[in-house]
Structures are given as structure tokens and as C-alpha cells.
Design a protein around this motif. Sequence first.
Motif: not given
Length: 128
Positions: A27-29, A44-51, A109-119, A123-126
Amino acid sequence: MANAASQKKIGPVEKVILKNKLEEISEHWRPRVVGELNGQEVKVVKFRGEFPWHHHENEDEMFMGLRGTFRLEFRDKSVEIGEGEFLIVPRGVEHRPVAEEEVEVMLFEPANTKNTGNIDDPEFTAVK
Ligand code: NI
């Protein structure tokens, strides 16, 4: 004083083969944790498209290119990240990764960092 880190079970000292970890990702993201140290995580992560655009209130975030080239977009500029290149996004700075083609990326990054940050975007949340 006892804390979570000092109580952590000490595992075998082993190398991590990124190629093998990345082969398991389809999966991406969705970052996968491949190492932990001092309260930080190596992912590690695979990206494709726009986050989606987002920022992290309390965490700086490192993006390092492993395969392919992607862009880190900021409101005032766009930075291309190639293989063997990295960029640290400071906390509070709005950003989004964009990859025209699939790329492989390492995050630190620090453990428990949410990949989508403040939003909030399921669909994108790890998923842990
Ligand atoms: Ni981010």
C-alpha cells in the motif's frame, strides 16, 4: 527511575535489510516501523500521488529518499528529494509529499507521530 524505555526488552543485535521490509509493503502512504531508538522510530513507506497538506504541532519529521524521486511541497517552495537525500521538516511547518511515480522513503520521527499531523483523513492515516 523506571520508564517505558528502560523496561523495554533488549532484543538481538541484528541488521535491518530495507529491501526485504519494502518488499512486504503493497500500500501507499502506510509507513512501517523498522527500528526504534531513544523514543524515535525509523519507518519505511511507499508514496504515490499527493498526500494531504498538514503540519505536526510537536514533531520534526525526516524524509529520506531510498528509491525514486519525489517532491516535498511547502506553501512557499517545493523541494525535490532523490535517492540518498533527506530533508527535515520542522514542527509547525505545513507540508505535503507528492510523488508522480512510486517512490520508497525512510522516515525518522518520534514514536506516535501521526503521519497526517493535524488533519484527520482515514484514507491516509497509518495503521499501527
Ligand atoms: Ni508530515
